[in-house]
Write a protein that holds these residues in place. Structure first.
Motif, PDB file in Angstrom:
ATOM      1  N   PRO A 180      -4.193   4.282  -1.841  1.00  0.00           N
ATOM      2  CA  PRO A 180      -3.338   4.604  -2.992  1.00  0.00           C
ATOM      3  C   PRO A 180      -2.301   3.517  -3.254  1.00  0.00           C
ATOM      4  CG  PRO A 180      -2.696   5.895  -1.074  1.00  0.00           C
ATOM      5  CD  PRO A 180      -3.958   5.181  -0.704  1.00  0.00           C
ATOM      6  N   ASN A 181      -2.064   3.297  -4.528  1.00  0.00           N
ATOM      7  CA  ASN A 181      -0.967   2.442  -4.985  1.00  0.00           C
ATOM      8  C   ASN A 181      -1.026   1.040  -4.383  1.00  0.00           C
ATOM      9  OD1 ASN A 181       0.196   4.712  -6.416  1.00  0.00           O
ATOM     10  ND2 ASN A 181       0.933   5.443  -4.430  1.00  0.00           N
ATOM     11  N   PHE A 182      -2.225   0.483  -4.377  1.00  0.00           N
ATOM     12  CA  PHE A 182      -2.357  -0.899  -3.898  1.00  0.00           C
ATOM     13  C   PHE A 182      -1.891  -1.860  -4.985  1.00  0.00           C
ATOM     14  CE2 PHE A 182      -4.879  -4.821  -4.032  1.00  0.00           C
ATOM     15  CZ  PHE A 182      -4.489  -5.390  -2.828  1.00  0.00           C
ATOM     16  N   ILE A 222       0.858  -1.186   0.000  1.00  0.00           N
ATOM     17  CA  ILE A 222       0.000   0.000   0.000  1.00  0.00           C
ATOM     18  C   ILE A 222       0.895   1.236   0.000  1.00  0.00           C
ATOM     19  CG2 ILE A 222      -1.668   1.352   1.322  1.00  0.00           C
ATOM     20  CD1 ILE A 222      -2.904  -1.204   2.316  1.00  0.00           C
ATOM     21  N   ASN A 223       0.783   2.026  -1.036  1.00  0.00           N
ATOM     22  CA  ASN A 223       1.491   3.305  -1.145  1.00  0.00           C
ATOM     23  C   ASN A 223       2.988   3.156  -0.936  1.00  0.00           C
ATOM     24  OD1 ASN A 223       1.268   6.059  -1.735  1.00  0.00           O
ATOM     25  ND2 ASN A 223       1.313   6.626   0.433  1.00  0.00           N
ATOM     26  N   GLY A 224       3.554   2.062  -1.444  1.00  0.00           N
ATOM     27  CA  GLY A 224       4.981   1.832  -1.349  1.00  0.00           C
ATOM     28  C   GLY A 224       5.485   1.668   0.069  1.00  0.00           C
ATOM     29  N   GLY A 225       4.607   1.294   0.992  1.00  0.00           N
ATOM     30  CA  GLY A 225       4.993   1.122   2.383  1.00  0.00           C
ATOM     31  C   GLY A 225       4.710   2.313   3.265  1.00  0.00           C
ATOM     32  N   ASN A 226       4.402   3.450   2.675  1.00  0.00           N
ATOM     33  CA  ASN A 226       4.102   4.657   3.457  1.00  0.00           C
ATOM     34  C   ASN A 226       2.601   4.676   3.751  1.00  0.00           C
ATOM     35  OD1 ASN A 226       4.232   7.127   4.724  1.00  0.00           O
ATOM     36  ND2 ASN A 226       4.281   8.305   2.798  1.00  0.00           N
ATOM     37  N   ILE A 270     -10.112  -7.758  -3.347  1.00  0.00           N
ATOM     38  CA  ILE A 270     -10.226  -6.382  -3.816  1.00  0.00           C
ATOM     39  C   ILE A 270      -9.214  -5.531  -3.059  1.00  0.00           C
ATOM     40  CG2 ILE A 270     -12.677  -6.624  -4.385  1.00  0.00           C
ATOM     41  CD1 ILE A 270     -13.308  -5.040  -1.828  1.00  0.00           C
ATOM     42  N   ALA A 271      -9.027  -4.312  -3.538  1.00  0.00           N
ATOM     43  CA  ALA A 271      -8.128  -3.381  -2.848  1.00  0.00           C
ATOM     44  C   ALA A 271      -8.787  -2.879  -1.573  1.00  0.00           C
ATOM     45  CB  ALA A 271      -7.789  -2.203  -3.760  1.00  0.00           C
ATOM     46  N   PRO A 272      -8.035  -2.732  -0.487  1.00  0.00           N
ATOM     47  CA  PRO A 272      -8.588  -2.069   0.708  1.00  0.00           C
ATOM     48  C   PRO A 272      -8.989  -0.635   0.362  1.00  0.00           C
ATOM     49  CG  PRO A 272      -6.518  -3.191   1.206  1.00  0.00           C
ATOM     50  CD  PRO A 272      -6.646  -3.179  -0.276  1.00  0.00           C
ATOM     51  N   LYS A 273      -9.838  -0.063   1.210  1.00  0.00           N
ATOM     52  CA  LYS A 273     -10.300   1.307   0.971  1.00  0.00           C
ATOM     53  C   LYS A 273      -9.856   2.221   2.117  1.00  0.00           C
ATOM     54  CE  LYS A 273     -14.358   0.024  -1.782  1.00  0.00           C
ATOM     55  NZ  LYS A 273     -15.842   0.073  -1.887  1.00  0.00           N
TER      56      LYS A 273
END
Length: 906
Positions: A205-207, A131-135, A194-197
């Motif tokens: 972002p960026n899942f 998720i979001n590159g780890g951030n 599915i992607a988390p929300k």
């Protein structure tokens, strides 16, 4: 000041949000939320119990939530207190510490609708790899569940997830997980990743799906997730969408946001778990099987845990043994450990879909324990109806059986066939499959309705034919409270033992109803019947009488035919034949039965009657070079073949074919020529009791083949005048496909204003003409429209509107910017440039002070340069205009506004 409960709730919400944002503003390292989900249970028509379960990192007490705001999806929300105290530590691994928090409340909705329940919190754990590159620390945590609360679905409870959404694995080791979801109402579940929300309708972002060496997937029906294999250490999150269907309709879903921690440098292999093959078990019958696990790591100890629907049943749940005292698991050495599964399911567990038992084997590695998960589907089946009995009763067979031993059946299903199939259901064969030759004959309602009388729905069963029956119970699913889910998918029990019987010759038996002459008023039908063979003359003393009756409807009113046949003794009884005359065999089907009378007190008294038998009724459909024959038979014997006869040129009937069906197509005929037919059916009763062929003729019928086949649609192309300014006509060109029927005689040309209008016939042209020019006066306003060319054959069959084409308008309208109204005969009037395809124009002309000097809706304008009101000449000057130009297109009329100047030079 009085504060209402609603205002108080809003104040608490604002305070809650204020502190959440304050924590963010202070940059608290709130590595808090790991996983969670929302489930619900319907308690009343619109009353729901809602449970929020979250899994958090207990290290950050500043972000701990004693209360949670729940959005109910109806523009209301509530602050809900944690119901399990300070939470429960469920994992104390230093790399993966987890606290379980439960928030439970009830909410009443105002009425039927769709509702999205959700929670949002700003504190998700940090360093989530995908998720979001780890951030991920500043990305809110959000989960939701959806309720379809529209009326008509009955009570509903969301899927219950029995295995926590927190798990661990190792790099390059296959990881498996199963949420162990079960539906208390027996509804169908479908699983997907599915992607988390982070908010309603907004994904994090960026899942990305976690990186894998081979694959990462989830089974849609079981929820079994396999990650083969993780390749990088760290925390990973994804969401599992669990949709709930009832009879194919989506009635709810739950979204679980889950987290897995992947360890690095594992010197450990996961255990190997073995479970039985999917199976079925009868309610109240013990199912016992072995669950086995082993490990390749010497010296380790294994534990087997159990989850799933069988273990949470309110009545008679399953269990595994031998459990370690005070625990819920079976333990044993790495070389192999057996857990004995035992389940004697109650009748409430009967349902269409199987129950899923999930097992997890875990090793005891000191720092990086691994596990294996497998599932086992077990369908609980209702018991077969017992003690099925059959006996003859007049013209039918009476069935009886014991009440469903579960006492939960909503009724019974009766299956019937001729002669035995010798079929016995398999372990998971419920109901009666079609390959047995049995067909569903009738369905009863009520658990105590345990008898059925088969008399062929009033027409009587065929004698000398052996009828066989199977009975099943049928059930709707029940939830864990025992409430029937009436909208759910019903299921059938195992089938009963087969019972068979035959109607004995205690009555007359008709063996022929054959049309011997076809006529509207002088038709003839031959009727043959057998006398009763089994007759108790003491109970039914002579003399006897056999009376033939006739009707034009199987269940209609019957009238005597002739005076009947009288026999003074049993030995005088004999088989009989009767020729029934003066009939309309052209227009009617005739049905017959024979009533048998014995004598009581010197009077004939009704004793028995035969089964009804009808004449063969032939019909036909005339089509292209074909007459399609079909016939109906309503007789007590079995017809196995029909022979078709057609009249030849010598006026004699020849057989032209035979069929085992009730339909025959006579092809290759000449259209317009008449052909006459009859059919002769051939059949028999059970040859053991009556070894003779039974043959019966239909009435004669004639048909005339006609061409009913539509021609092919011509291939149409259109030349529009859009590329030629002076042209105001539309040219249609078409080609008739060479591979199609060639009896086309003309073409019809159709037009309509747009695709929504009905077609209007413009013209027709003879075959051989392949062009049509549309020169209608209306085209000068717009060419927008649709055209179709329809081929028509010699039998007036028209092709489909398959190759219709539509063209749109290409209008032009422009106004000059100067004219010279000086009466020299040149440019004295203001007219537009040559225009085309304009519907109408509204133009207003103003002087430099904004005063209106002229207006018109004339497309040609025709302004002479004078003031329209006073009629006086206007001075040389610049004038301004606004013109609304209306143009017709396929999608309707559009307005285009022109603005400009006009200079008058005199």
């Amino acid at each position: 000041m009085f504060i209402t409960p609603i205002i108080l709730a809003k104040i608490k919400r604002l305070i809650f949000l204020f502190f959440c944002f304050l924590l963010l503003a202070l940059k608290v390292s709130a590595t808090h939320y790991r996983a969670g989900e929302i489930t619900y249970k319907q308690l009343g028509p619109f009353l729901y119990e809602i449970t929020v379960i979250t899994y958090t990192d207990p290290a950050n007490s500043a972000a701990d939530r004693q209360e949670m705001e729940v959005d109910f999806g109806d523009k209301t929300s509530s602050i809900v207190a944690r119901s399990n105290g300070n939470g429960e530590i469920v994992n104390d691994d230093i790399n993966n510490r987890v606290k379980k928090n439960i928030y439970r409340t009830t909410h009443t909705y105002s009425g039927p609708d769709y509702y999205l329940i959700s929670i949002t919190d700003p504190n998700r754990v940090d360093n989530i790899k995908n998720i979001n590159g780890g951030n991920s620390v500043n990305i809110p945590f959000y989960v939701e569940s959806w309720i379809n609360a529209l009326s008509g679905f009955g009570n509903n409870q969301s899927p219950v997830l029995l295995f926590p959404p927190i798990d661990v694995g190792c790099v390059f080791k296959t990881f498996t997980h199963n949420p162990s979801a079960y539906d208390p109402d027996g509804d169908s579940l479908a699983f997907s990743i599915i992607a988390p929300k982070r908010a309603k309708g907004v994904e994090v972002p960026n899942f990305t799906i976690p990186a894998f060496s081979e694959y990462f997937n989830i089974e849609i029906n079981s929820g079994q997730l396999t990650w083969k294999t993780p390749i990088e250490t760290g925390h990973y999150n994804w969401a599992i969408l669990i949709r709930e269907y009832r009879k194919g309709i989506l009635i709810g879903y739950v979204v679980r946001d889950m987290q897995v921690y992947i360890n690095n440098n594992c010197d450990n292999n996961p255990p190997q778990l073995r479970v039985p093959a999917d199976t079925c078990v009868e309610a109240n019958v013990l199912l016992q099987q072995q669950i086995f696990a082993k490990d390749t790591n010497i010296g380790q100890t294994l534990r087997i845990y159990s989850y799933g629907s069988p273990f949470v049943q309110v009545n008679s749940p399953a269990f595994i043994s031998p459990l370690v005292p005070g625990t819920s698991y079976v333990e044993g050495p790495y070389v192999g450990v057996n857990a004995t599964f035992r389940w004697k399911p109650s009748c409430n567990a009967i349902r269409y879909r199987p129950h899923m038992a999930v097992f997890r084997a875990v090793d005891n590695h000191l720092t990086k324990p691994l596990s294996d998960i497998k599932y086992w589907n077990i369908k609980v089946v209702g018991p077969a109806p017992k003690n099925v009995q059959i006996k003859q009763d007049s013209n039918g067979l009476k069935l009886s059986w014991n009440r469903d031993t579960c006492r939960l059946a909503l009724g019974y299903r009766i299956y019937r066939r001729v002669d035995s199939s010798y079929w016995k259901h398999g372990a998971c064969e419920t109901g009666v499959p079609s390959y047995t030759g049995y067909v569903l004959y009738d369905t009863t309602k009520g658990v105590n309705n345990t008898t059925f009388f088969d008399n062929n729905f009033g027409k009587g069963l065929s004698p000398l034919i052996r009828y066989c029956y199977l009975i099943t119970s049928w059930y709707y699913p029940r939830n864990e409270d025992g409430t029937v889910i009436l909208i759910g998918e019903y299921t059938e029990s195992y089938a009963s033992e087969e019972v068979c019987d035959i109607i004995l010759k205690t009555k007359p038996i008709i063996t022929k109803v054959s049309v011997e002459k076809t006529s509207e008023s002088n038709g003839k039908i031959r009727v043959d019947w057998l006398k009763p063979d089994i007759l108790d003359s003491n109970q039914f003393p002579p003399p006897y009488k056999m009376q033939l009756l006739r009707s034009t409807s199987a269940l209609g009113n019957y009238a005597n035919v002739g005076s009947g046949i009288i026999a003074n003794t049993t030995s005088e009884l004999s088989d009989a034949t009767y020729i029934d005359s003066l009939l309309n065999t052209t227009g009617n089907t005739y049905f017959y039965k024979v009533i048998f009378y014995s004598t009581k007190n010197n009077t004939f008294k009704y004793t028995e009657e035969s089964t009804i038998a009808g004449s063969v009724r032939l019909g036909n459909i005339n089509t292209n070079r074909t007459v399609i024959l079909s016939w109906k038979v309503d007789v007590p014997w079995l017809n196995k073949e029909s022979v078709i006869y057609r009249k030849n040129s010598l006026n004699l009937f020849d057989s032209i074919g035979s069929t085992s069906n009730l339909r025959y197509a006579d092809t290759g005929l000449t259209n317009g020529q008449t052909y006459c037919y009859y059919v002769e059916t051939k059949g028999n009763y059970n040859p053991i009791y009556y070894p003779f062929l039974i043959q019966n003729k239909s009435q004669e019928i004639c048909g005339t083949p006609i061409d009913t086949i539509r021609p092919c649609a011509p291939i149409l192309s259109i030349d529009t005048p859009c590329n030629s300014f002076t042209a105001l006509e539309v040219k249609l060109n078409w080609v008739y496909p060479s591979t199609c029927e060639t009896d086309v005689v003309k073409y019809r040309i159709y037009w309509k204003k747009n695709a929504k209008e009905n077609w209007t016939l413009l013209d027709s042209v003879a075959f051989g003409t392949n062009q049509y020019i549309d020169k209608r006066e209306s085209l000068k306003f717009s060419i927008a429209g649709c055209y179709a060319v329809i081929a028509v054959d010699s039998f007036n069959n028209a092709s489909y509107f398959a190759n219709a084409k539509c063209i749109d308008n290409c209008p032009f309208y422009a106004i000059p910017n100067v004219f010279t109204p000086n009466n020299d005969g040149k440019n004295d009037m203001l007219n537009p440039f040559p225009y085309r395809f304009i519907d109408k124009v509204d133009i207003v002309i103003y002087n430099r002070w904004g005063q209106e000097v002229f207006k018109t809706n004339n497309i040609d304008i025709n302004w002479d340069g004078n003031d329209q009101e006073s009629g006086k000449e206007l001075t040389e000057s610049v004038y301004y205009y606004i013109a609304d130009v209306y143009e017709s297109y396929l999608e309707g009329t559009k307005k285009r506004t022109l603005r400009g100047t006009i200079t008058i030079i005199r």
